[in-house]
Design an enzyme around this catalytic site. Sequence first.
Site, PDB file in Angstrom:
ATOM      1  N   ARG A   1       0.805  -1.216   0.000  1.00 52.71           N
ATOM      2  CA  ARG A   1       0.000   0.000   0.000  1.00 52.71           C
ATOM      3  C   ARG A   1       0.844   1.275   0.000  1.00 52.71           C
ATOM      4  NH1 ARG A   1      -0.335  -2.283   5.216  1.00 52.71           N
ATOM      5  NH2 ARG A   1       0.024  -0.817   6.934  1.00 52.71           N
TER       6      ARG A   1
ATOM      7  N   THR B   1      10.404   1.461   3.672  1.00 57.33           N
ATOM      8  CA  THR B   1       9.919   0.990   2.372  1.00 57.33           C
ATOM      9  C   THR B   1      11.041   0.444   1.501  1.00 57.33           C
ATOM     10  OG1 THR B   1      10.180   3.222   1.458  1.00 57.33           O
ATOM     11  CG2 THR B   1       8.010   2.644   2.374  1.00 57.33           C
TER      12      THR B   1
ATOM     13  N   ARG C   1       1.667  -4.029   3.501  1.00 56.02           N
ATOM     14  CA  ARG C   1       2.673  -3.205   4.172  1.00 56.02           C
ATOM     15  C   ARG C   1       3.050  -2.043   3.250  1.00 56.02           C
ATOM     16  NH1 ARG C   1       8.815  -5.035   6.163  1.00 56.02           N
ATOM     17  NH2 ARG C   1       9.703  -2.926   6.071  1.00 56.02           N
ATOM     18  N   HIS C   2       3.471  -0.926   3.840  1.00 57.96           N
ATOM     19  CA  HIS C   2       4.070   0.159   3.074  1.00 57.96           C
ATOM     20  C   HIS C   2       5.485  -0.273   2.685  1.00 57.96           C
ATOM     21  CE1 HIS C   2       0.825   2.910   3.918  1.00 57.96           C
ATOM     22  NE2 HIS C   2       1.016   2.859   5.215  1.00 57.96           N
ATOM     23  N   VAL C   3       5.649  -0.804   1.494  1.00 62.37           N
ATOM     24  CA  VAL C   3       6.969  -1.264   1.058  1.00 62.37           C
ATOM     25  C   VAL C   3       7.021  -1.199  -0.464  1.00 62.37           C
ATOM     26  CG1 VAL C   3       6.293  -3.722   0.956  1.00 62.37           C
ATOM     27  CG2 VAL C   3       8.700  -3.105   1.306  1.00 62.37           C
TER      28      VAL C   3
END
Length: 322
Positions: A30, A63, A88-90
């Site tokens: 995300r 990230t 996950r923010h990645v």
Amino acid sequence: MVHRNSSFLDGYHHEPTKVLPFPSQLVYNRVGKCGSRTVVQLLRVLTERNHFSLINSDIHNKTRLNRIEQMELINNISLGDQPYLYTRHVHFLNFTRFGLEQPVYINIIRDPINRFVSNYFFRRFGDWRSEQNHQIRTPGMKDEERYLDISDCILENYPECNNPRVFYIIPYFCGQHPKCRDPGEWALQRAKENMNRNYLLVGILEELEDVLLLLERLLPHYFKDASAVYHSSEYKKLGNGTNTMKKQVPSPEALKVLFQRMRYEYNFYNYVKDQFHLLKQKFGLKTRARAPNKKYEIASQVESPGPSHDDDDNAWLQDIYR
């Protein structure tokens, strides 16, 4: 005739093979301030209804990963109980680089300036839940930074409002290569290639309801009843707390400067939007002109420039939010 001894099977219970949906491995890497908290809240409801595993990472500020970190994360993701959705923010991860099967990716992005403005004020003042609970967002931030006028930040070239900080969305699709962090054509093209090759759907937040309708059709095991839940009164109570507080609109002059800095971001955003609209057409969903959603848009607050001798130069104001 062979007579089988029934006692041979006593105490043995055959476990039928679990039939997994396709895909059984789904990754939602995300993008920050693109409605992801709203979608994750929705997923928490859907995992109970639709019986899949939701693996929601609590790491929000890392990230970019080195090779060892990539390998460890990919191995950990792959060990999840299938079917699973990992979020996950990645930045994009290439599983095949480590000899593992590539999962199916999904994502949602947003008008780049709207995303930037939302993030600018969220870092300073949080959301409605923070306000209600008297929580201070980013406690270590000094007051002169917290109350810095966003237009001044842009026009006076503060690092937060200039490249590479405003080159934000593309790296989520470009990946972990160091060049993915550099604003330019290479990262833009690689992001488009990864999107076409690895993402089942990339939607746009401005049309979130249509994103959910497509996800229901493309990934029913995960998103069945997503639209009904999203419109339910119980869910709306959960979702109301994600609105960013104290947002203000930059001046037209500042917006123009910011748009130029984010031209690669807009190239990618418009490409994604076009592909999303094509997919909607295939499923018979019409794209209609609609009023901006105030929860996600600042466009409704920006006045179009009046007639002047510089109309051509100012046409961007009308085009950004088309």
